[in-house]
Scaffold this motif. Sequence first.
Motif, short mmCIF file in Angstrom:
data_model
loop_
_atom_site.label_atom_id
_atom_site.label_comp_id
_atom_site.label_asym_id
_atom_site.label_seq_id
_atom_site.Cartn_x
_atom_site.Cartn_y
_atom_site.Cartn_z
N GLY A 107 18.30 13.20 -16.11
CA GLY A 107 18.20 14.43 -16.80
C GLY A 107 19.23 15.63 -16.41
O GLY A 107 20.28 15.60 -16.13
N GLY A 108 18.21 16.67 -16.08
CA GLY A 108 19.02 17.87 -15.20
C GLY A 108 19.15 17.60 -13.99
O GLY A 108 19.55 18.76 -13.45
N GLY A 109 18.89 16.33 -13.24
CA GLY A 109 18.90 16.14 -11.95
C GLY A 109 18.10 16.21 -11.19
O GLY A 109 17.89 16.59 -9.89
N LEU A 110 16.62 15.85 -11.61
CA LEU A 110 15.63 16.13 -11.33
C LEU A 110 14.63 14.81 -10.95
O LEU A 110 14.53 13.82 -12.02
CB LEU A 110 14.56 16.99 -11.97
N PRO A 111 14.25 14.46 -9.85
CA PRO A 111 14.31 15.16 -8.56
C PRO A 111 15.46 14.96 -7.78
O PRO A 111 15.68 15.44 -6.60
CB PRO A 111 13.08 14.64 -7.77
N GLY A 112 16.54 13.96 -8.33
CA GLY A 112 17.66 13.69 -7.46
C GLY A 112 18.42 14.68 -6.86
O GLY A 112 18.86 14.47 -5.61
N GLY A 135 12.46 -2.86 -1.85
CA GLY A 135 12.75 -1.52 -2.23
C GLY A 135 11.30 -1.18 -3.08
O GLY A 135 10.37 -1.83 -3.11
N ARG A 136 11.09 0.22 -3.23
CA ARG A 136 9.88 0.68 -3.61
C ARG A 136 10.40 1.64 -4.96
O ARG A 136 11.50 2.55 -5.17
CB ARG A 136 9.41 1.66 -2.80
N PHE A 137 9.43 1.73 -5.82
CA PHE A 137 9.51 2.68 -7.11
C PHE A 137 8.86 4.12 -6.53
O PHE A 137 7.50 3.76 -5.89
CB PHE A 137 8.90 2.06 -8.19
N TYR A 138 9.32 5.06 -7.13
CA TYR A 138 8.60 6.44 -6.54
C TYR A 138 8.34 7.21 -7.98
O TYR A 138 9.25 7.79 -8.25
CB TYR A 138 9.31 6.94 -5.62
N ALA A 139 7.12 7.00 -8.42
CA ALA A 139 7.22 7.69 -9.63
C ALA A 139 6.18 8.94 -9.53
O ALA A 139 5.17 8.95 -9.21
CB ALA A 139 6.36 6.56 -10.71
N MET A 140 7.00 9.93 -10.19
CA MET A 140 6.31 11.32 -10.36
C MET A 140 5.40 11.55 -11.76
O MET A 140 5.90 11.39 -12.77
CB MET A 140 7.22 12.43 -10.33
N ASP A 178 8.76 21.67 -7.90
CA ASP A 178 7.95 20.49 -8.01
C ASP A 178 8.96 18.97 -7.45
O ASP A 178 8.08 18.24 -6.79
CB ASP A 178 7.99 20.07 -9.53
N SER A 179 10.12 19.10 -7.30
CA SER A 179 10.98 18.23 -7.02
C SER A 179 10.88 18.13 -5.48
O SER A 179 10.71 17.37 -4.73
CB SER A 179 12.28 18.11 -7.32
N LEU A 235 22.43 9.44 -9.50
CA LEU A 235 21.75 10.05 -10.86
C LEU A 235 22.19 9.36 -11.89
O LEU A 235 23.40 9.48 -12.41
CB LEU A 235 22.12 11.63 -10.83
N LEU A 236 21.10 8.60 -12.64
CA LEU A 236 21.64 7.85 -13.84
C LEU A 236 20.80 8.37 -15.01
O LEU A 236 19.52 8.61 -15.02
CB LEU A 236 20.88 6.51 -13.46
#
Length: 220
Positions: free
Chosen positions: A86-91, A170-175, A62-63, A105-106
């Motif tokens: 979270g668990g590093g997704l999608p980062g 800048g841009r937001f990228y929302a999954m 998915d990422s 990763l925040l």
Amino acid sequence: MLSMTAFLPRLQQAAEQLLVTLSSQQEDLLLAYLALFERWNAAYNLSAVRTVAEILERHIIDSLSVVKLCGRDADDHRPLIDVGSGGGLPGIPLAIMQPERPIALLDSNGKKSRFQFQVATELKLANVQVINERVEIYQPTQKFSAITSRAFASLVDMISSSEHLLDAEGRFYAMKGKISSAELSALPKGIKVEQLHPLIVPGCIAERHLIVLGRTGSSK
């Protein structure tokens, strides 16, 4: 522990379907991440998804579906922050695929941040910075060109809590899953939808989208 090499053919097949080119090193890193996720998930509850196959399908593949979309082009090296990682997704998959791009990763959950740090250390991801902080109070020394998230319940929440992290262009990228017209109509003044990408994620029958948001005065 189950050998992750058994999942290499599925990873390769999905990447080919997504038109994402994986080097052998990137394949190894993604499988190592899969192994760490599976190992830590039982103790730290990183995700409600439990089996290795589901982690691969619902999280890593998915990422990978947004690798070419979270920037102005596939080689965008400007800094990105993954909010509520979270668990590093999608980062983490993004960091593996774009090793020259600084990726933060925040997350406010200490256990999840420790997992992210462990992954970055074991996989030697030099471009990854782990930040254990609440998004509303985190003040970066340098703002980011991109904010990604899979975690926020609404676009309004994502924007209101994290807009201060974004630079002027800048841009937001929302999954997201299904697109809600009510959610889009509730966007705050000064924020516009620039692109809406339906995501065809291999093995996923549910609707998936990437919504790209920018400020009304910004240029593409």
